[in-house]
Write a protein that holds these residues in place. Structure first.
Motif, mmCIF file in Angstrom:
data_model
loop_
_atom_site.group_PDB
_atom_site.id
_atom_site.type_symbol
_atom_site.label_atom_id
_atom_site.label_comp_id
_atom_site.label_asym_id
_atom_site.label_seq_id
_atom_site.Cartn_x
_atom_site.Cartn_y
_atom_site.Cartn_z
ATOM 1 N N MET A 1 0.833 -1.188 0.000
ATOM 2 C CA MET A 1 0.000 0.000 0.000
ATOM 3 C C MET A 1 0.878 1.252 0.000
ATOM 4 S SD MET A 1 -2.173 1.676 3.041
ATOM 5 C CE MET A 1 -0.600 2.233 3.644
ATOM 6 N N PHE A 2 0.573 2.200 -0.905
ATOM 7 C CA PHE A 2 1.242 3.499 -0.908
ATOM 8 C C PHE A 2 0.434 4.476 -0.050
ATOM 9 C CE2 PHE A 2 3.151 1.827 -4.787
ATOM 10 C CZ PHE A 2 4.462 2.235 -4.633
ATOM 11 N N ASP A 3 1.121 5.162 0.853
ATOM 12 C CA ASP A 3 0.417 6.149 1.661
ATOM 13 C C ASP A 3 0.446 7.514 0.977
ATOM 14 O OD1 ASP A 3 2.916 7.253 2.095
ATOM 15 O OD2 ASP A 3 3.083 6.568 4.161
ATOM 16 N N SER A 4 -0.059 8.521 1.647
ATOM 17 C CA SER A 4 -0.151 9.861 1.062
ATOM 18 C C SER A 4 1.214 10.482 0.806
ATOM 19 C CB SER A 4 -0.970 10.775 1.989
ATOM 20 O OG SER A 4 -0.421 10.770 3.295
ATOM 21 N N ASP A 5 2.263 9.963 1.453
ATOM 22 C CA ASP A 5 3.620 10.452 1.225
ATOM 23 C C ASP A 5 4.399 9.555 0.276
ATOM 24 O OD1 ASP A 5 3.341 12.646 2.961
ATOM 25 O OD2 ASP A 5 3.674 11.351 4.697
ATOM 26 N N GLN A 6 3.684 8.680 -0.427
ATOM 27 C CA GLN A 6 4.271 7.780 -1.419
ATOM 28 C C GLN A 6 5.290 6.815 -0.825
ATOM 29 O OE1 GLN A 6 3.160 7.432 -4.723
ATOM 30 N NE2 GLN A 6 1.573 8.645 -3.715
ATOM 31 N N ILE A 38 -3.122 -3.581 5.855
ATOM 32 C CA ILE A 38 -2.616 -2.236 6.131
ATOM 33 C C ILE A 38 -3.540 -1.241 5.445
ATOM 34 C CG2 ILE A 38 -0.619 -0.706 6.060
ATOM 35 C CD1 ILE A 38 1.100 -3.117 5.422
ATOM 36 N N LEU A 39 -3.973 -0.215 6.174
ATOM 37 C CA LEU A 39 -4.812 0.836 5.619
ATOM 38 C C LEU A 39 -4.208 2.189 5.972
ATOM 39 C CD1 LEU A 39 -8.317 -0.551 6.656
ATOM 40 C CD2 LEU A 39 -7.193 -0.823 4.454
ATOM 41 N N ASP A 40 -4.325 3.134 5.058
ATOM 42 C CA ASP A 40 -3.807 4.488 5.277
ATOM 43 C C ASP A 40 -4.928 5.339 5.877
ATOM 44 O OD1 ASP A 40 -2.037 6.580 5.265
ATOM 45 O OD2 ASP A 40 -2.478 7.171 3.202
ATOM 46 N N SER A 45 -1.151 8.400 10.515
ATOM 47 C CA SER A 45 -1.491 7.109 11.117
ATOM 48 C C SER A 45 -1.808 6.049 10.071
ATOM 49 C CB SER A 45 -2.692 7.259 12.052
ATOM 50 O OG SER A 45 -2.421 8.205 13.064
ATOM 51 N N LEU A 46 -1.490 4.802 10.456
ATOM 52 C CA LEU A 46 -1.862 3.604 9.719
ATOM 53 C C LEU A 46 -2.808 2.777 10.568
ATOM 54 C CD1 LEU A 46 1.608 2.284 8.472
ATOM 55 C CD2 LEU A 46 -0.100 3.408 7.057
ATOM 56 N N ILE A 47 -3.602 1.962 9.882
ATOM 57 C CA ILE A 47 -4.386 0.931 10.560
ATOM 58 C C ILE A 47 -3.842 -0.411 10.099
ATOM 59 C CG2 ILE A 47 -6.658 -0.134 10.814
ATOM 60 C CD1 ILE A 47 -6.443 2.504 12.235
ATOM 61 N N ILE A 48 -3.462 -1.273 11.046
ATOM 62 C CA ILE A 48 -2.988 -2.607 10.704
ATOM 63 C C ILE A 48 -3.808 -3.630 11.474
ATOM 64 C CG2 ILE A 48 -0.640 -1.760 10.283
ATOM 65 C CD1 ILE A 48 0.165 -3.157 12.932
ATOM 66 N N THR A 49 -3.851 -4.852 10.947
ATOM 67 C CA THR A 49 -4.487 -5.961 11.660
ATOM 68 C C THR A 49 -3.427 -7.020 11.926
ATOM 69 O OG1 THR A 49 -5.127 -7.161 9.646
ATOM 70 C CG2 THR A 49 -6.649 -5.497 10.473
ATOM 71 N N ASP A 50 -3.457 -7.576 13.142
ATOM 72 C CA ASP A 50 -2.513 -8.629 13.500
ATOM 73 C C ASP A 50 -3.213 -9.633 14.397
ATOM 74 O OD1 ASP A 50 -2.670 -7.442 15.992
ATOM 75 O OD2 ASP A 50 -0.745 -6.407 15.829
ATOM 76 N N ARG A 51 -2.446 -10.450 15.101
ATOM 77 C CA ARG A 51 -3.040 -11.514 15.913
ATOM 78 C C ARG A 51 -3.851 -10.980 17.091
ATOM 79 N NH1 ARG A 51 1.564 -15.400 17.706
ATOM 80 N NH2 ARG A 51 2.661 -13.416 17.907
ATOM 81 N N ASN A 58 1.400 5.030 14.619
ATOM 82 C CA ASN A 58 1.937 6.326 14.222
ATOM 83 C C ASN A 58 3.035 6.111 13.181
ATOM 84 O OD1 ASN A 58 3.755 8.756 14.306
ATOM 85 N ND2 ASN A 58 2.228 9.425 15.811
ATOM 86 N N LYS A 59 2.910 6.759 12.010
ATOM 87 C CA LYS A 59 3.878 6.578 10.925
ATOM 88 C C LYS A 59 5.265 7.109 11.280
ATOM 89 C CE LYS A 59 0.478 7.096 7.203
ATOM 90 N NZ LYS A 59 0.119 7.907 6.005
ATOM 91 N N HIS A 60 5.309 8.087 12.164
ATOM 92 C CA HIS A 60 6.578 8.752 12.455
ATOM 93 C C HIS A 60 7.327 8.064 13.595
ATOM 94 C CE1 HIS A 60 5.048 11.784 9.752
ATOM 95 N NE2 HIS A 60 3.993 11.966 10.537
#
Length: 726
Positions: A1-6, A38-40, A45-51, A58-60
């Motif tokens: 997935m590409f985010d808004s900052d490529q 993974i979602l932008d 911020s990102l949204i991820i799914t895991d166990r 936080n992206k930074h």
């Protein structure tokens, strides 16, 4: 997935990865492996799914800020961020029948209960703000704003009811693309409430599929096991692999259309008649022995070689064969042909058998010393061409004799066709493609340096627009005669050992061209406009210096004098044709010209002298032209200490000093020699002076001596007399 900052974010079983600043990073500290989706969410911020559930990252700082988790929740796959900036997700990975709606801080806003017997597979929002829910029992639909369930359009409901939906995607101006298990892919036109079954040969028979629609409306489809299929928006080809399912031998050797428009297909164990209009097999004959060459003559009779020594003649009507006669031969029969007079020729191992009107055969031999491979009839002219092993190509002349094709010599010909202008188009084994104009004796050769994928040409045929199509082992190429450019068709079924057959092609009454082989039948539609050949991005994957791998490549590579063995790995980033791309490279400062690398994506240089170099790579586009976006890297190899500028300067200074010293020594030596010579000369002159004085003195002393004694005696006598007188 590409985010808004490529930045490119990726998830796998080992965790989260990101590509930025031209390098990959594995973020081991983020999430609980494996990472599912993974979602932008926004710029921060990102949204991820895991166990554990769903995490906001936080992206930074690359830290999980908040988690959403419920009992029984596994790695979530169905999840989407709606146009209302709300997160819709199913409650569990397996047998999900509830939808949880969360805000941006992962606070639960609402839970929607779906029918208890369904399992949610996927969530998708369309432009009308409708949230589509695919399940193993059909489709559900909800309003994104009100969260109320909506009625499914009639045609779509009829299609999907009680069926497993593999995927649902927005497609072409507000429509939907829907994949139904064991049926196939459908396009739903929302405005007309109509359905169209597309790519009909894809039945979606595997357990799972994922689908992606690119910016050109091309469809990328994967069963998550073997490989992917690509379907462009403008369909330029399709594959008839379904005919192979019932064949004893799936390697298709012959294709031919009869005068009724039926397609006849031969393998070594099968004869099939296929109706291209209804996409159905009309008849199928199988054998435990061997079917040889299949040929359809000008009377629409079908000739089939049976078990090598027998030829059978059939009449045909509506795809049904009726045996007319059987011919037996003492030698193996390799092919069947027809001349302009309508006579049937059977190619034996050492001669030709010609069928007479009464059903007998007469025999004709080729010129002495010629070893031939096949005799072919070129449609529609019915001229016959003889392929030889080492003597080029012969044509059957009006004098009923085989004569060489002018002065043209072609080694290892595989296939040939003649266009209406009389131009010969010849495909060869491993030496490329040849255009020959008999009127002017002009010869033009094409190979991988001209834009071909490979030099082994299997079949060649002309379309109704005058363009030439030919197959190689794994590709089909169109040569645009007017514009002198190539374009390529790549059927992914012809990979992993599946190859096209020799002289296995035919043109249908509607202009479609059929190429056969072990991967099925590729159907090409020449009238459909192919995708424009775009520039292909290039990437320098890694550089190996000696035994050290350099992955984080600088703009300028600085190497020690001992690191003069360099290996470059490069690739073109084209997922449709990546394995078939052709490359060329050049090391400026070392190579004098571009070097054609074919499909090879690696090059090694060794024993490079110190200096400045520029390594450059370019890739050939699918139309045969070289791309403009060349990849380059500057390289500086430092000289050895004894070859450094300071060392060279010292060498010059030392040389100058030694030269000066040598000159000084030589001058001193010469001066000394001159002084010695002068001293010797002075000595000689002194000696000469002494000798001169001595000689002069002697000259004077000798006469004086002669007079001295008498004078002395005279004086003595005088004195004596004087004394006596006194």
């Amino acid at each position: 997935m590409f985010d808004s900052d490529q930045r490119l974010w990726m998830s796998n079983e080992c965790g989260l990865c990101v590509w930025e600043n031209n390098r990959f990073r594995h973020l081991q500290q983020v999430g609980f492996n494996p990472i599912g989706r993974i979602l932008d969410l926004d710029r921060n911020s990102l949204i991820i799914t895991d166990r554990k559930g769903i995490a906001k990252v936080n992206k930074h700082t690359l830290k999980e800020e908040v988690y959403f988790s419920k009992e029984g929740m596994g790695i979530i796959r169905p999840i989407i961020i709606s146009s209302e900036q709300q997160i819709w997700t199913a409650n569990t990975q397996i047998h999900a029948n509830k939808i949880n709606i969360l805000n941006k801080d992962l606070k639960l806003l609402q839970t929607i209960s779906c029918p208890p017997d369904v399992s949610i597979q996927h969530l998708m929002e369309d432009k009308q703000k409708r949230m589509w829910v695919t399940t193993d029992q059909g489709l559900l639909c909800y309003d994104v704003r009100s969260k109320k369930r909506l009625e499914i359009p009639f045609s779509l409901n009829q299609l999907s009811r009680q069926k497993r939906i593999h995927f649902l995607q927005p497609y072409q101006q507000g429509g939907l693309l829907i994949g139904i298990a064991n049926e196939g892919i459908y396009y739903y036109n929302n405005q007309q409430d109509s359905l169209l079954h597309i790519h009909t040969h894809q039945k979606l028979k595997d357990k799972t599929y994922v689908c992606y629609i690119d910016s050109h409306n091309g469809i990328w489809l994967s069963n998550q096991k073997d490989d992917f299929q690509y379907y462009p928006a403008q369909l330029t080809y399709s594959n008839l692999s379904s005919v192979q399912e019932s064949m004893k031998d799936p390697f298709i050797k012959d294709l031919a259309f009869d005068q009724e428009g039926f397609l006849w297909i031969r393998s070594s164990k099968d004869i099939i008649c296929y109706n291209i209009q209804s996409d159905q097999i009309v008849s199928h004959w199988k054998t435990d022995l061997f079917f040889g060459n299949l040929f359809i003559d000008s009377r629409n009779d079908i000739w089939i070689i049976n078990n090598y020594l027998e030829v059978r003649q059939y009449s045909t009507q509506q795809g049904k064969l009726n045996l007319k006669r059987t011919y037996s031969f003492p030698n193996n029969v390799f092919s069947i042909s027809e001349d302009k007079s309508g006579r049937i020729w059977a190619t034996l191992s050492d001669r030709f058998a010609i069928l007479t009107p009464n059903g007998d055969f007469t025999y004709q031999y080729v010129p002495n010393g010629i070893s031939f491979s096949q005799l072919r009839t070129l449609k529609p002219t019915r001229s016959m061409i003889l392929f030889t092993i080492s003597n080029g190509i012969y044509k059957f002349g009006d004098d009923q004799q085989f004569i060489p094709l002018d002065s043209l010599f072609v080694a290892n010909p595989n296939t040939i066709t003649v266009d209406p202008k009389g131009t010969y188009w010849i495909g060869t084994y491993n030496t490329g493609f040849i255009k020959y104009i008999p009127q002017t004796h002009e010869i033009k050769r094409f190979d991988t340096t001209s834009g071909l994928i490979e030099n082994n040409i299997k079949s060649v045929i002309e379309d109704k627009n005058g363009n030439i199509w030919f197959s190689t082992s794994t590709h089909i190429t169109k040569y645009d005669v007017q514009n002198d450019i190539f374009s390529c068709v790549y059927d992914k079924r012809f990979t992993k050992g599946n190859l096209y057959g020799i002289n296995c092609c035919a043109i249908a009454p509607n202009g479609a061209i059929y190429f056969g082989g072990s991967g099925g039948i590729t159907v090409v539609y020449p009238d459909k406009q192919a995708e424009e050949a775009e520039e292909i991005p290039l990437n320098l994957d890694l550089v190996i210096v000696g035994n050290q791998v350099i992955r984080n490549l600088p703009d300028r590579l600085l190497l020690d004098y001992r690191d003069n063995m360099i290996t470059f790995w490069y690739s073109g980033l084209d997922f449709k044709y990546g394995a078939s791309l052709n490359y060329a490279y050049q090391l400026e400062g070392f190579d004098k010209k571009w070097i054609n690398a074919g499909t090879n994506k690696r090059v090694t240089y060794s024993n490079l002298p110190s200096g400045n170099y520029t390594f450059k790579v370019k890739v050939r586009k699918l139309n045969g032209e070289w791309g403009k976006n060349e990849l380059s890297m500057n390289i500086h190899i430092q000289p050895a200490p004894w070859k450094s500028p300071w060392a060279i300067t010292s060498y010059w200074l030392l040389g100058i000093a030694l030269t000066g010293l040598s000159i000084w020594i030589i001058v001193r030596w010469r001066v000394q020699q001159e002084r010695l010579a002068l001293a010797e000369r002075q000595k000689e002159m002194n000696q000469e002076h002494i000798d001169f004085v001595t000689n002069i003195s002697h000259e004077f002393r000798t006469p004086l001596s002669l007079t001295y004694a008498p004078l002395k005696e005279l004086v003595h006598n005088v004195w004596t007399k004087a004394a006596a007188n006194c």
